[in-house]
Design an enzyme around this catalytic site. Structure first.
Site, mmCIF file in Angstrom:
data_model
loop_
_atom_site.group_PDB
_atom_site.id
_atom_site.type_symbol
_atom_site.label_atom_id
_atom_site.label_comp_id
_atom_site.label_asym_id
_atom_site.label_seq_id
_atom_site.Cartn_x
_atom_site.Cartn_y
_atom_site.Cartn_z
ATOM 1 C CB SER A 80 -0.964 0.014 1.196
ATOM 2 O OG SER A 80 -2.114 -0.742 0.905
ATOM 3 C CE LYS B 88 -4.619 2.132 -0.632
ATOM 4 N NZ LYS B 88 -4.012 0.839 -0.270
ATOM 5 C CB SER C 154 -4.511 2.032 3.870
ATOM 6 O OG SER C 154 -3.725 1.529 2.811
ATOM 7 C CE LYS D 251 -1.477 4.154 2.602
ATOM 8 N NZ LYS D 251 -1.420 3.044 3.602
#
Length: 431
Positions: A78, A81, A140, A255
């Protein structure tokens, strides 16, 4: 009474076999712990980080402070992202999107696989760009991510094309995106390129931190509980019972990620005083370990290094006080540095920093009028660390004042002067 008969050789072989199996199981377990996780093997490094790849850079200069296998392309999960978030911010800065714009959730976004984080969007739901962005940045949420991607690219596939185009523009040579969310393990990028992407986000869109630093966010009024930021390391979590053991002073982004082939990953950033670092760790042992390994990097940096400025902004560089120009009221213009020259150096060690090069534009390229702040060249300084590694920093040299274009009368007589001067030199050279 019957007595049971035992065969010592047979019992001995059974015992040996049992011991062999037990040792194999024990050794295998130990080998897994020593070698890495399902996301791959760990790489030996001086700090003892249990990672397959990692990097720590100074956010301002991009100078690498520590790295482990930083150029290997790996699935970022993730952390992908971050590219999606960057593109959304770019679209907003270009006025192609606004924070208040309402997006109607596509069937594609509503059909996001249930595995992984999501905010449970239904086709036809309407939410603002801002709400969807926060769901992506804080929770997320994969479905919120695809809703934004579909809006920008027409579909996730169209958005993926934009991700790869953007990666190329930014010079992320190892990046290859196959999803907007990071759910696919065919998306790959190196730790170095991920740090470079993070640095670009912070430089161009510092407002990013307003969202990445949110501890929680209630997406809908009817939601019973707010989304909780997956970044447990936020400095703001110091008083949160469940997360205070992970909270690190100064952390305000960026993140986390996890899929089995990637292991647990984290791109983080921390600021204390005038120093900001960006970190990336890939394939750590667990959710908790990605923050522990990151803390080791930050502790090492803050305990070992400091910033050393060689040149301040708007400083005159010795031997480069001015440069020639054409057709100006003056024949030269004074010059200074556009920005500072600063290196991250080890504490209590006198750094070896020297000017190693410069380049001035020719007077044929610098024709009046000249404006204060106009680039006229570059100067390069080199820092050599205690291991002999050289790090260069190049900054622009700029005009420190305006120079107006000379009147025709002045330029006419200056031209005559140049003519006779050249003629005289030519005659002298004949003898």
């Amino acid at each position: 009474m019957l007595k049971a008969k035992f065969s010592p050789p047979r019992m001995k072989s059974v015992a040996v076999a049992f011991m062999a199996v037990w040792l194999a199981v024990f050794s295998a377990a130990g080998a897994v712990n020593a070698a890495g996780t399902a996301g791959g093997e760990w790489v030996d490094n001086p700090l003892g980080l249990e990672v397959s790849s990692a990097i720590l850079i100074d956010a301002d200069s991009g100078q690498v402070v520590y790295e482990v296998n930083a150029d290997e392309p790996r699935p970022p999960a993730s952390m992908t992202k971050l590219m999606t978030e960057y593109i959304v911010l770019e679209e907003i800065s270009k006025k192609a999107l606004t924070w208040d714009e309402i997006i109607t959730v596509s069937q594609e976004a509503a059909s996001t696989p249930p595995d992984g984080s999501q905010i449970y969007l239904a086709a036809g739901d309407q939410h603002s760009v801002k709400d969807l962005y926060i769901a992506m940045a804080v929770g997320s949420a994969n479905d919120a991510t695809i809703a934004l991607a579909s809006q920008i690219g027409g579909s996730e596939a169209g958005f993926i094309d934009k991700m790869n185009e953007t990666a190329k523009e930014l010079g992320l040579t190892t990046a290859h995106f196959t999803s907007a969310t990071g759910l696919l393990d065919t998306t790959i990028i190196s730790a170095r390129d991920m740090a470079k992407l993070a640095q670009t986000i912070l430089a161009k869109h510092p407002e990013f931190l307003e969202y990445s630093n949110l501890q929680k966010y209630k997406f809908r009024e009817r939601d019973k509980q707010p989304m909780i930021n997956w970044n447990w390391m936020l400095g703001a979590n110091k008083d949160v019972k469940n997360f205070k053991q992970f909270a690190y002073e100064g952390v305000d982004g960026m993140k986390t990620g996890y899929i089995s082939k990637a292991g647990y990953t984290f791109t983080g950033t921390v600021k204390r005083g005038d120093t900001r670092y960006i970190s990336v760790v890939m394939n750590t042992r667990s959710k908790e370990a990605r923050f522990g390994e990151t803390a080791k990097l930050y502790n090492y940096a803050f305990n070992t290094f400091e910033k050393k400025s060689v040149i301040a902004p708007k400083t005159v560089v010795e031997t480069l006080e001015k440069t020639k120009i054409k057709k100006g009221v003056q024949k030269t213009v004074p010059i200074v540095t556009e920005s500072d020259v600063t290196f991250t150096v080890k504490k209590n060690v006198e750094p070896k920093i020297e000017m190693t090069g410069h380049e001035l534009m020719s007077d044929s390229e610098l024709v009046a009028p000249i404006k204060a702040g106009q680039k006229v060249g570059t100067v390069t300084y080199t820092y050599t660390d205690d291991e002999g590694k050289k790090i260069d920093k190049t900054v622009n040299l700029i005009a420190s004042e305006d120079v107006k274009k000379g009147g025709w009368f002045r330029l006419f007589f200056r031209g005559i002067g140049h003519f006779f001067s050249g003629l005289f030199d030519g005659i002298v050279n004949l003898f």
